[in-house]
Design a protein around this motif. Structure first.
Motif, short mmCIF file in Angstrom:
data_model
loop_
_atom_site.label_atom_id
_atom_site.label_comp_id
_atom_site.label_asym_id
_atom_site.label_seq_id
_atom_site.Cartn_x
_atom_site.Cartn_y
_atom_site.Cartn_z
N LYS A 63 52.65 -7.84 13.74
CA LYS A 63 52.53 -6.69 13.74
C LYS A 63 50.63 -6.13 13.21
CE LYS A 63 57.37 -5.95 12.11
NZ LYS A 63 58.26 -5.82 11.40
N ALA A 64 50.58 -7.29 11.93
CA ALA A 64 48.99 -6.93 11.65
C ALA A 64 48.38 -7.38 12.67
CB ALA A 64 48.80 -7.96 10.53
N SER A 65 48.31 -7.52 13.91
CA SER A 65 47.24 -7.45 15.14
C SER A 65 47.76 -6.95 15.97
CB SER A 65 47.94 -8.37 15.25
OG SER A 65 47.62 -10.31 15.09
N GLY A 66 49.34 -6.26 15.83
CA GLY A 66 49.42 -4.95 16.48
C GLY A 66 48.03 -4.21 16.02
N MET A 67 48.75 -4.21 15.31
CA MET A 67 47.89 -2.75 14.50
C MET A 67 46.36 -2.54 14.65
SD MET A 67 49.26 -1.95 10.64
CE MET A 67 51.09 -2.50 10.00
N LEU A 68 45.75 -3.92 14.28
CA LEU A 68 44.68 -3.83 14.89
C LEU A 68 43.61 -4.19 16.32
CD1 LEU A 68 43.49 -7.76 12.38
CD2 LEU A 68 43.20 -4.47 12.35
N ALA A 69 44.39 -4.27 16.96
CA ALA A 69 45.00 -4.02 19.21
C ALA A 69 44.45 -2.46 18.73
CB ALA A 69 45.13 -4.97 19.60
N GLY A 70 45.67 -1.87 18.17
CA GLY A 70 45.94 -0.25 18.45
C GLY A 70 44.52 0.56 18.02
N ALA A 71 43.93 0.31 16.45
CA ALA A 71 42.96 0.56 16.01
C ALA A 71 42.27 0.32 16.66
CB ALA A 71 42.94 -0.13 15.01
N GLY A 72 42.36 -0.64 18.03
CA GLY A 72 40.38 -1.07 18.36
C GLY A 72 40.67 0.62 19.42
N TYR A 73 41.91 -0.38 20.70
CA TYR A 73 41.84 0.32 21.60
C TYR A 73 41.58 2.36 21.17
CZ TYR A 73 44.13 1.48 25.66
OH TYR A 73 44.10 2.65 27.43
N ALA A 74 42.53 2.75 20.42
CA ALA A 74 42.79 4.02 19.96
C ALA A 74 41.21 4.58 19.61
CB ALA A 74 43.80 4.67 19.11
N GLY A 75 40.02 3.54 19.12
CA GLY A 75 39.23 4.15 18.50
C GLY A 75 38.36 4.16 19.43
N HIS A 76 38.41 3.48 21.02
CA HIS A 76 37.65 3.11 22.02
C HIS A 76 37.23 4.40 22.32
CE1 HIS A 76 35.64 1.96 24.74
NE2 HIS A 76 36.47 2.18 26.20
N PHE A 77 38.75 4.78 21.92
CA PHE A 77 39.18 6.13 23.63
C PHE A 77 38.32 7.53 22.96
CE2 PHE A 77 41.82 3.78 26.32
CZ PHE A 77 40.90 3.94 27.23
N VAL A 78 39.06 8.02 21.00
CA VAL A 78 37.95 8.31 20.15
C VAL A 78 37.03 8.72 20.23
CG1 VAL A 78 38.14 9.21 18.35
CG2 VAL A 78 40.55 8.91 19.11
N LEU A 79 36.05 7.04 20.44
CA LEU A 79 35.13 6.98 20.38
C LEU A 79 34.08 7.85 21.42
CD1 LEU A 79 32.37 6.17 18.73
CD2 LEU A 79 33.43 3.93 19.91
N LEU A 80 34.89 7.63 22.53
CA LEU A 80 34.45 8.39 23.83
C LEU A 80 34.49 9.14 24.25
CD1 LEU A 80 34.96 4.81 26.58
CD2 LEU A 80 32.90 5.53 25.48
N LEU A 81 36.01 9.89 23.98
CA LEU A 81 36.05 11.28 24.59
C LEU A 81 35.38 12.29 23.19
CD1 LEU A 81 39.63 10.15 26.54
CD2 LEU A 81 37.15 11.06 27.48
N GLY A 82 36.79 11.77 22.20
CA GLY A 82 35.62 12.40 21.40
C GLY A 82 34.43 12.63 20.88
N SER A 83 33.51 11.97 20.70
CA SER A 83 32.07 11.65 20.77
C SER A 83 31.11 12.55 21.78
CB SER A 83 31.53 10.30 20.70
OG SER A 83 31.85 9.69 20.05
N LEU A 84 31.39 12.40 22.83
CA LEU A 84 30.64 13.69 23.54
C LEU A 84 31.03 14.94 23.94
CD1 LEU A 84 31.59 11.55 27.11
CD2 LEU A 84 29.85 11.92 26.35
N THR A 85 32.59 14.60 22.95
CA THR A 85 32.90 17.00 23.09
C THR A 85 31.51 17.46 21.64
OG1 THR A 85 34.73 16.38 24.04
CG2 THR A 85 34.02 18.15 21.84
N VAL A 86 31.95 16.14 20.98
CA VAL A 86 31.29 16.87 19.23
C VAL A 86 29.86 16.98 19.95
CG1 VAL A 86 31.10 16.11 16.90
CG2 VAL A 86 33.22 16.05 18.20
N VAL A 87 29.40 15.92 20.02
CA VAL A 87 27.59 15.49 21.33
C VAL A 87 27.28 17.31 21.35
CG1 VAL A 87 25.92 14.74 22.16
CG2 VAL A 87 27.24 13.30 21.14
N PHE A 88 28.41 17.21 22.65
CA PHE A 88 28.11 18.61 23.25
C PHE A 88 27.88 19.48 22.56
CE2 PHE A 88 29.38 16.39 27.04
CZ PHE A 88 28.13 16.31 27.78
N ALA A 89 28.58 19.69 21.23
CA ALA A 89 29.03 20.67 21.06
C ALA A 89 27.65 20.85 19.69
CB ALA A 89 30.30 20.81 19.75
N LEU A 90 27.29 19.42 18.88
CA LEU A 90 26.13 19.76 17.68
C LEU A 90 24.15 20.10 18.89
CD1 LEU A 90 27.09 17.07 15.73
CD2 LEU A 90 27.37 19.40 14.80
N ALA A 91 25.01 19.60 19.71
CA ALA A 91 23.53 19.67 20.91
C ALA A 91 23.31 20.94 21.50
CB ALA A 91 23.46 19.32 22.41
#
Length: 157
Positions: free
Chosen positions: A72-100
């Motif tokens: 369960k702990a490993s699953g949480m870490l993997a899930g956090a990494g996977y979700a974090g990756h998508f959030v980082l990519l897609l959300g970051s682009l959105t915020v960068v464009f907004a701040l730009a």
């Protein structure tokens, strides 16, 4: 009837009474209702065998429970990494464009990266903390084995 020479009879008597070389006939015990030594050893053997099997089953159960926690702990870490990756990519682009629209592109990208670094760090620390709670040593089994060893040393207490 054959006669035994007196010297020969004395020799046989000496062999019977010499220390460590007793040739006296074994006495035959009559059944007194108490179990024989062989029966007692057999019962102890069965008890020890059953005890070992029960300890193995307990250890398996404990290890399964701890492995489930680790999974369960490993699953949480993997899930956090996977979700974090998508959030980082897609959300970051959105915020960068907004701040730009307000500042330079480079500063906007740096700010967004720092925010996600903090989020990722928090998730990592929580996952590591959860993983440290996992105990792979079967505590109950160790304790019962100690009790069993004490019992084997002094079974009448």
């Amino acid at each position: 009837m054959a006669t035994i020479h007196p010297d020969r009879a004395a020799s046989v008597r000496d062999r019977r009474t010499r220390p460590g070389r007793s040739v006296e006939p074994a006495s035959v015990e009559q059944s007194t209702g108490e179990p024989s030594v062989g029966e007692l050893v057999g019962e102890i053997s069965k008890d020890v065998s059953r005890l070992v099997q029960e300890e193995i089953q307990l250890a398996k159960a404990e290890m399964k429970e701890e492995a489930t926690k680790a999974g369960k702990a490993s699953g949480m870490l993997a899930g956090a990494g996977y979700a974090g990756h998508f959030v980082l990519l897609l959300g970051s682009l959105t915020v960068v464009f907004a701040l730009a629209n307000v500042m330079d592109w480079a500063w906007a990208a740096l700010i967004v990266t720092a925010v996600w670094a903090v989020v990722g760090s928090v998730l990592f620390v929580r996952g590591r903390k959860q993983m440290r709670k996992v105990n792979l040593k079967p505590e109950q089994t160790v304790e019962t084995l100690k009790e069993d060893a004490r019992w084997v040393r002094n079974p009448t207490s």
